[in-house]
Motif scaffolding. Structure first.
Motif, short mmCIF file in Angstrom:
data_model
loop_
_atom_site.label_atom_id
_atom_site.label_comp_id
_atom_site.label_asym_id
_atom_site.label_seq_id
_atom_site.Cartn_x
_atom_site.Cartn_y
_atom_site.Cartn_z
N THR A 89 0.81 -1.21 0.00
CA THR A 89 0.00 0.00 0.00
C THR A 89 0.85 1.26 0.00
O THR A 89 0.61 2.19 -0.78
CB THR A 89 -0.93 0.00 1.23
N ASN A 92 2.62 1.77 -3.34
CA ASN A 92 1.70 2.23 -4.38
C ASN A 92 1.37 3.72 -4.23
O ASN A 92 1.27 4.45 -5.21
CB ASN A 92 0.41 1.41 -4.35
N LYS A 93 1.20 4.14 -3.00
CA LYS A 93 0.89 5.55 -2.75
C LYS A 93 2.06 6.43 -3.17
O LYS A 93 1.88 7.48 -3.82
CB LYS A 93 0.59 5.76 -1.26
N PHE A 96 2.30 6.66 -7.00
CA PHE A 96 1.34 7.59 -7.58
C PHE A 96 1.76 9.04 -7.38
O PHE A 96 1.71 9.85 -8.31
CB PHE A 96 -0.04 7.37 -6.97
N TRP A 352 -8.17 6.26 -9.04
CA TRP A 352 -8.41 5.84 -7.66
C TRP A 352 -7.51 6.57 -6.68
O TRP A 352 -7.94 6.97 -5.59
CB TRP A 352 -8.19 4.34 -7.56
N HIS A 353 -6.23 6.78 -7.06
CA HIS A 353 -5.30 7.42 -6.14
C HIS A 353 -5.70 8.86 -5.85
O HIS A 353 -5.56 9.34 -4.72
CB HIS A 353 -3.88 7.37 -6.71
N GLN A 354 -6.19 9.58 -6.88
CA GLN A 354 -6.67 10.94 -6.64
C GLN A 354 -7.86 10.92 -5.67
O GLN A 354 -7.92 11.72 -4.73
CB GLN A 354 -7.10 11.61 -7.95
N GLU A 356 -8.63 8.83 -3.40
CA GLU A 356 -8.29 8.40 -2.04
C GLU A 356 -7.28 9.32 -1.37
O GLU A 356 -6.94 9.10 -0.20
CB GLU A 356 -7.74 6.97 -2.06
N HIS A 357 -6.78 10.34 -2.07
CA HIS A 357 -5.83 11.27 -1.44
C HIS A 357 -6.55 12.04 -0.33
O HIS A 357 -7.70 12.47 -0.51
CB HIS A 357 -5.26 12.23 -2.49
#
Length: 489
Positions: A89, A92-93, A96, A352-354, A356-357
């Motif tokens: 996790t 991956n963060k 991104f 998805w990353h945007q 979940e930021h």
């Protein structure tokens, strides 16, 4: 006195041949300082494997030959091994937020060198690196190098003691020396000292020669007077060992008090197998310990100690100032680009990353609170509400960021129109989602309209009965005075 393959002098015993090293090192607690545990594990190695260990601790081992074609192929394999790891996790963060950093060649090669180019081990170390980095420093610096200004005051104070240092002088094999003195450590929490070790070690590993040649650790505890053994710090230091892209080719524990035996024993248990084979303990006075270290190619000039064994505190002050100057120069070279977004920032774009930021999640919550009011507003008032929410984000320390199109990547602050459009799109998304959940919007509308109508009714007639209140509650829209407020925000 012998010459190493690097052309440097080593201070070895007069007859310190490979055969002599084998004969005296196999005996634990002899002048080699080998522990019983290390001696037992060495007997299980082949003669060739033992020779590698001896060469490492005596500073005569050579770094692996490298060529660009092989490096490029190994980097591709490393990325494949990273992709095959399911739980990552934090990695991956970071990927991104700053792919140029995480997948940069210099960063990946650093981990390959630390594992003797074993791509699977390198991949796991990288995943560990970002997981532990997130735990120690938080999300705002996950996808970039740690800077001195990122450290909290307690960590800076722990660093200022000079108990952990990475002196500029190398050993006879051209390897970096990582020095620490438990007796001088003063920290508010163990995490403060771990942050110091992480920051200074990663700064030292920016040097390609240190990556190639490896490093030796010196634990200097002669004259130990503290009543604290720092066992909790030693136990948690595995966070550093399993996360750092560094080959430790020797660990020397120097002491003169038997009370430190528990500390040495704990150290042996928690370090990795490879490092444990390379632990040597040296018991005696400062002068005796210095002579023992010379036999392993470690000159006194590589240690921040004076001739009496006292810590030279001025060296750490000079180091800190050099780091601040260097990091300021690197910041200026970015030319306005933002390498790593903060958790308060809102990121433009899809994915998805945007979503979940943390900054985007905060924007979504604010928009959800105003969604029904936004739907009932006129076009002009919707624009005012969009600007109002942009200001809420900025007042909380956030920025609206978009990917930079310049070479080198990173992020740049979006224009006013783009920031407002981001809020407007978020409203449209929330409205669309509300239609997909039957009754969700109706409940929110009823709540807001009931509150608004009750306020309007109370202004007109404070003694309105229940029937009149019910009638007012069914009226649609908000009073026009409510929207007049947005123009004054």
């Amino acid at each position: 006195m012998n010459l190493t393959p690097f052309g440097q002098q080593t201070f070895c015993c007069p007859n310190d041949t490979a055969a002599n090293r084998r004969s005296h090192e196999m005996a634990p607690n002899a002048r080699s300082g080998m522990t019983q545990m290390a001696a037992s594990e060495l007997t299980k190695l082949s003669s060739a494997e033992r020779e590698v260990v001896y060469d490492d601790i005596h500073a005569v081992s050579r770094p692996r030959e490298e060529n660009s074609l092989e490096i490029n192929k190994l980097i591709l394999n490393l990325k494949e091994d990273l992709a095959s790891i399911r739980v990552k996790t934090a990695y991956n963060k970071a990927l991104f937020l700053n792919p140029e950093y995480v997948h940069g060649q210099s960063f990946l090669v650093m981990f390959l060198r630390s594992t003797n180019f074993d791509t699977k081990k390198a991949a796991q170390t990288i995943v560990n690196h970002f997981r532990n980095k997130l735990d120690l420093f938080g999300p705002d610096v996950l996808g970039r190098d740690i800077k001195y200004e990122d450290l909290d005051d307690d960590t800076k104070q722990a660093m200022g003691t000079g108990a952990y240092q990475t002196p500029p002088v190398k050993d006879a094999g051209g390897r970096a020396v990582f020095f620490h003195a438990f007796d001088h450590m003063q920290y508010k929490s163990v995490e403060n000292q771990l942050r110091v070790t992480w920051y200074m070690t990663m700064c030292a590993l920016k040097d390609p020669e240190t990556q190639k040649n490896g490093a030796v650790q010196i634990s200097y505890n002669v004259g130990y007077s503290s009543k604290t053994l720092h066992l909790d710090l030693v136990l948690k230091s595995t966070v550093i060992e399993t996360s750092m892209p560094c080959r430790i080719l020797g660990l020397h524990f120097c002491y003169d008090s038997d009370m430190l035996h528990p500390l040495l024993s704990t150290l042996q248990l928690i370090v990795g197998y490879s490092t444990r084979l390379r632990i040597r303990s040296h018991h005696g006075s400062h002068l005796e310990v210095m002579y023992a270290l010379r036999s392993f190619g470690i000159p006194q000039a590589a240690l921040p100690l004076d001739s009496n064994g006292s810590l030279i505190s001025s060296r750490i002050s000079e180091y800190i100032q050099e780091r601040i100057t260097l990091e300021d120069q690197q910041e200026q070279a970015l030319d306005g680009r933002i390498i790593h977004p903060l958790s308060t920032d809102v990121l433009l774009g899809r994915g998805w990353h945007q979503q979940e930021h943390p900054g985007n999640l905060k924007l979504a919550r604010i928009v959800d609170e105003h969604r029904v009011s936004y739907k009932a507003a006129r076009k002009r008032d919707k624009i005012k509400l969009n600007w109002h929410i942009v200001e809420i984000i900025r007042e909380s320390g956030g920025r609206f960021l978009e990917r930079s199109q310049e070479t080198g990547g990173g992020w740049v602050e979006a224009g006013e129109a783009s920031a407002r459009d981001k809020v407007s799109k978020c409203f449209r998304t929330k409205t669309r989602q509300s239609h997909e959940i039957p009754g969700a919007e109706r409940d929110s509308e009823d709540t807001i309209m009931n509150d608004a109508s009750m306020n309007e009714a109370s202004l007109n007639d404070a003694s309105m009965n229940d029937a009149s209140l019910s009638s007012a509650s069914s009226s649609a829209g908000l009073p026009s005075s409510q929207w007049g407020q947005w123009g004054h925000r």
